[in-house]
Design an enzyme around this catalytic site. Structure first.
Site, short mmCIF file in Angstrom:
data_model
loop_
_atom_site.label_atom_id
_atom_site.label_comp_id
_atom_site.label_asym_id
_atom_site.label_seq_id
_atom_site.Cartn_x
_atom_site.Cartn_y
_atom_site.Cartn_z
N GLU A 255 33.23 31.90 30.46
CA GLU A 255 33.60 30.50 30.31
C GLU A 255 33.07 30.10 28.95
O GLU A 255 31.86 30.10 28.73
CB GLU A 255 32.94 29.72 31.45
CG GLU A 255 33.62 28.43 31.76
CD GLU A 255 32.76 27.30 31.33
OE1 GLU A 255 33.08 26.74 30.26
OE2 GLU A 255 31.78 27.00 32.01
N CYS A 294 31.26 21.55 28.04
CA CYS A 294 32.37 22.48 27.82
C CYS A 294 33.69 21.83 28.23
O CYS A 294 34.75 22.24 27.77
CB CYS A 294 32.14 23.77 28.59
SG CYS A 294 31.61 23.52 30.27
P1 NDP Z 1 25.68 31.13 22.71
O1 NDP Z 1 26.93 31.87 22.96
O2 NDP Z 1 24.96 31.39 21.47
O3 NDP Z 1 24.64 31.35 23.89
C1 NDP Z 1 25.04 31.31 25.24
C2 NDP Z 1 24.08 32.17 26.06
O4 NDP Z 1 24.21 33.52 25.65
C3 NDP Z 1 22.63 31.80 25.84
O5 NDP Z 1 21.92 31.96 27.04
C4 NDP Z 1 22.18 32.84 24.83
O6 NDP Z 1 20.82 33.06 24.85
C5 NDP Z 1 22.93 34.04 25.33
N1 NDP Z 1 23.08 35.10 24.36
C6 NDP Z 1 23.33 35.00 23.04
N2 NDP Z 1 23.42 36.23 22.50
C7 NDP Z 1 23.20 37.12 23.51
C8 NDP Z 1 23.15 38.52 23.59
N3 NDP Z 1 23.35 39.29 22.51
N4 NDP Z 1 22.88 39.11 24.77
C9 NDP Z 1 22.67 38.36 25.87
N5 NDP Z 1 22.72 37.01 25.84
C10 NDP Z 1 22.98 36.39 24.69
O7 NDP Z 1 26.03 29.63 22.86
P2 NDP Z 1 25.09 28.38 22.70
O8 NDP Z 1 24.63 27.99 24.06
O9 NDP Z 1 24.05 28.55 21.67
O10 NDP Z 1 26.14 27.39 22.14
C11 NDP Z 1 26.76 27.66 20.89
C12 NDP Z 1 28.14 27.08 20.88
O11 NDP Z 1 28.90 27.61 21.95
C13 NDP Z 1 28.19 25.59 21.09
O12 NDP Z 1 27.92 24.90 19.95
C14 NDP Z 1 29.59 25.44 21.57
O13 NDP Z 1 30.47 25.40 20.51
C15 NDP Z 1 29.83 26.67 22.40
N6 NDP Z 1 29.61 26.44 23.80
C16 NDP Z 1 30.71 26.31 24.56
C17 NDP Z 1 30.60 26.08 25.90
C18 NDP Z 1 31.82 26.01 26.69
O14 NDP Z 1 31.75 26.33 27.86
N7 NDP Z 1 32.92 25.57 26.16
C19 NDP Z 1 29.32 25.90 26.56
C20 NDP Z 1 28.20 26.03 25.65
C21 NDP Z 1 28.38 26.33 24.35
P3 NDP Z 1 19.85 32.51 23.68
O15 NDP Z 1 19.88 31.03 23.82
O16 NDP Z 1 18.54 33.10 24.01
O17 NDP Z 1 20.44 32.97 22.41
#
Ligand code: NDP
Length: 675
Positions: A255, A294
């Site tokens: 998602e 989201c």
């Molecule tokens: P990320 O994709 O950076 O992170 C989402 C999750 O993935 C976090 O728990 C993060 O952990 C984890 N993660 C990141 N890299 C890895 C990896 N290599 N292995 C395992 N887990 C990993 O999204 P963010 O939450 O930082 O949000 C960034 C952007 O994503 C937002 O600005 C937005 O644009 C979009 N977003 C969209 C959503 C939607 O559903 N439409 C919801 C949320 C965000 P950690 O925090 O430790 O890096």
């Protein structure tokens, strides 16, 4: 505060490399997260060896009971979670969505689990399929819990709801969970997991939580694991491309980014309730959680003629939004989650500005209450207008994950549909119209590109749950850019953590394996009527065949007169001439059901406490006056309810005296336990 991970039943934080997590409001350090040092292979092994068996030995009803107890436990402690959450930039009403929304999801799954799932450890899926002419070989789908781990990777924006909405269906399915909160708001998820661990409600190994990096966890996944991810498209793609995901065919639910639309229909001009609802919803979605949802509305699509009025109405509404310290009651919108996120949002807005103008809000000039505008990650609501959305690209593809939305005009419904679908797959769109034909055109025009559609009009205005709120009963997820995944949706979400298996064999063998009697399987005939047996003593397959009863014309006439059901097929011979189904006057279906009850019921007080319904009723052959019928009643399945009684499902077949099937159905009774 140094945050610890909850793994293998203990809290630990062995990593040396520390990262600082800062307040969204003040930029002060609120927590430290250590990366590394955890043996991820051991974490998964513990879930598989301890958590999985502990959960799989419980029935669906017992697991549902755990969810209910957990929901009640957390409800009593939710103020603590609110308090911690303010530092993430969220107001009290934002916290209500995250905390209460998460607890509410537990309640819904607890209640649905008890009502919609059997009190057993596996599910039967669909009807028995005849696979042979002689009836000695049949098929039945069964659904069983997967033997691996549900790995939940959450986004920063819903540290509580995100964790709980993923946990509820997985736990109900019998899968242990390893949850990984986003680091920047991990202190809230950490507090939630501490509460859950302290409650002692979940069996050992059912929940583990990794704060910080997941290290080499993906290297240890197997075909029995499920990954459910929420976050950015970049991370989703990176994780989906992990070689183990492809090699082991690990289920991956994603998602991710979504440029959701709200569509104002041509009939919903200024002055209509639908226009006001559209404006209210767009403003709400921009400001709730500072637009970091989201499901938030990123594109407000309106007829060209109404665009100036839409912008004017939004300017007025957004102008009243007080921005600042989210702990203040007067404040409606807090900061975004951190200074990094503010930089990202403003960079995305800069891309949008190549095709759209800011018409409301100025990122360099706005006031903030009770906080420092520079130290906190504040952004005012920014409304943009794109004059040529058909040719524009960024407004349909760049997600500014903050209080940002772009208004775009259209001419004709086809254009509105084309614009909405330019999001290339979204979680949700909301449609504002009071015209059913417009609503149908929009629904079927945009449906395939959206996971959820909300039709908002004056009739549901007061009770509608909102464009941005995924409901546990309804699916959450969307195609394409939104990730192609699906979560929630009531029992649909449970099935993501279970395996469907096509089971083929003889009716007798399948009946015994599935503990559900199948027609063609041996029956058990005893001296006493099955209604004389208590729940525990009744055997699957125990059968009773009634004596016959001849249906007379007087019976049919009496039934018509007595009930008032004088439908012509029962009362008017002439009217049934050349009828495609009836050879003449026939008995009422309900008359046959009533006579069937009269034939199979054993009337004396006894273990059968109540008849509480019929399932799957089908009338297969009409019965004419002077034909005789009889009934076969067979114990099909049993589902314990509590210490006093259990549910018995009976297979009922009404037949003619020559053995032709007239009707079939499942009868449900509650039977007393013990003698
Ligand atoms: P990320 O994709 O950076 O992170 C989402 C999750 O993935 C976090 O728990 C993060 O952990 C984890 N993660 C990141 N890299 C890895 C990896 N290599 N292995 C395992 N887990 C990993 O999204 P963010 O939450 O930082 O949000 C960034 C952007 O994503 C937002 O600005 C937005 O644009 C979009 N977003 C969209 C959503 C939607 O559903 N439409 C919801 C949320 C965000 P950690 O925090 O430790 O890096």
């Amino acid at each position: 505060m140094r945050l610890e991970s909850f793994v293998r039943g203990s809290w630990m934080s062995p990593g040396q490399e520390l990262a600082e997590v800062r307040s969204a409001v003040t930029s002060d350090v609120v927590a430290q997260v250590a990366n590394g040092g955890l043996d991820m292979g051991e974490v998964l092994a513990y879930a598989r060896k301890v958590g999985g068996p502990n959960l799989r030995r419980l029935t669906f009803h017992q697991r549902a009971e755990l969810l209910k107890r957990l929901a009640l436990y957390l409800s009593e402690r939710k103020e603590q979670l609110y308090k911690i959450s303010y530092q993430t930039g969220t107001t009290r009403s934002d916290n209500f969505i995250d905390v209460d929304g998460g607890i509410g999801t537990l309640f819904v799954y607890a209640s649905k689990g008890r009502r919609e799932l059997p009190n057993s450890t596996f599910l039967l899926d669909g009807a028995v399929e005849p696979l042979s002419k002689g009836g000695s070989f049949v098929g039945q789908h069964v659904v069983t819990s997967m033997h691996g781990v549900a790995v939940h990777i959450n986004a920063f924006n819903f540290p509580c709801w995100g964790l709980l909405e993923k946990l509820a269906p997985a736990l109900l399915a019998g899968m242990p969970i390893v949850t990984k909160p986003a680091t920047i708001t991990s202190y809230v998820a950490h507090a939630l997991v501490r509460m859950i661990a302290e409650s002692g409600i979940l069996p050992e190994g059912a929940l583990q939580c990794i704060v910080g990096s997941t290290g080499d966890l993906f290297d240890h996944l197997t075909c029995q694991d499920v990954v459910s991810f929420t976050g950015s498209a970049d991370t989703a793609q990176k994780l989906q491309r992990h070689p183990v995901i492809a090699r082991e065919s690990v289920r991956f639910i994603a998602e991710r980014d979504s440029l959701n639309a709200a569509i104002l229909a041509p009939d919903a001009g200024p002055g209509t309730p639908e226009f006001d609802l559209f404006v209210k919803e767009v403003a709400k979605e921009m400001t709730v959680k500072a637009g970091q949802k989201c499901t938030a509305i990123r594109r407000a699509i309106a007829p060209n003629a109404h665009v100036p009025a839409v912008i004017e109405a939004l300017r007025e509404r957004l102008g009243k939004v007080r921005i600042g310290n989210p702990e203040l009651e007067s404040v409606r919108m807090g900061p975004v989650v951190g200074l990094g996120q503010r930089r990202d949002v403003l960079a995305q807005v800069a891309k949008l500005r190549s095709e759209a103008d800011i018409v409301v809000g100025d990122p360099d000039n706005f006031s903030v209450e009770g906080a420092d505008r520079e130290r906190g990650a504040f952004i005012p609501p920014l409304l943009l207008h794109c004059p040529d959305p058909i040719r524009a690209v960024n407004v349909h593809s760049v997600e500014a994950f903050g209080p940002v939305c772009t208004v775009m005009g259209y001419d004709g419904l086809d254009e509105a549909v084309a614009l909405a679908n330019r999001g290339d797959g979204s979680l949700v769109a909301s449609l504002y119209t009071y015209d059913p034909s417009t609503a149908a055109d929009l629904t079927f025009g945009v449906g395939a590109f959206h996971g959820r559609l909300v039709l908002i009009d004056r009739d549901c205005a007061k009770e509608q749950t909102g464009h941005g709120s995924p409901m546990p009963h309804m699916v959450h997820g969307g195609p394409g850019r939104a990730g192609g995944g699906e979560e929630l949706g009531g029992m649909r979400g449970v099935h993501h953590y279970m395996q469907r298996t096509a089971l083929q064999g003889s009716p007798g063998m399948l009946s015994r394996v599935t503990k559900s009697w199948i027609k063609g399987a041996p029956v058990i005939e005893k001296d006493r009527h099955p209604f004389r047996y208590h729940f525990d003593d009744l055997e699957i397959g125990q059968t009773f065949v009634s004596k016959e009863r001849t249906i007379s014309l007087e019976d049919i006439e009496h039934f018509a007169e007595f009930t008032g059901d004088a439908f012509y097929a029962h009362t008017n011979e002439e009217a049934t001439k050349d009828h495609p189904f009836f050879p003449g006057r026939v008995a009422h279906g309900y008359l046959l059901l009533s006579f069937a009850a009269g034939l199979f019921v054993d009337p004396d007080p006894g273990p059968v406490l109540a008849n509480y319904g019929l399932d799957n009723l089908r009338f297969l052959k009409p019965v004419q006056p002077s034909e005789a019928v009889k009934v076969r009643l067979t114990t099909k399945a049993k589902s314990p309810r509590n210490e006093q009684y259990g549910e018995v499902r009976w297979d009922v077949e009404i037949m003619t005296d020559t053995g032709e099937t007239v009707a079939t159905y499942d009868l449900l009774t509650m039977n007393a336990v013990g003698s």
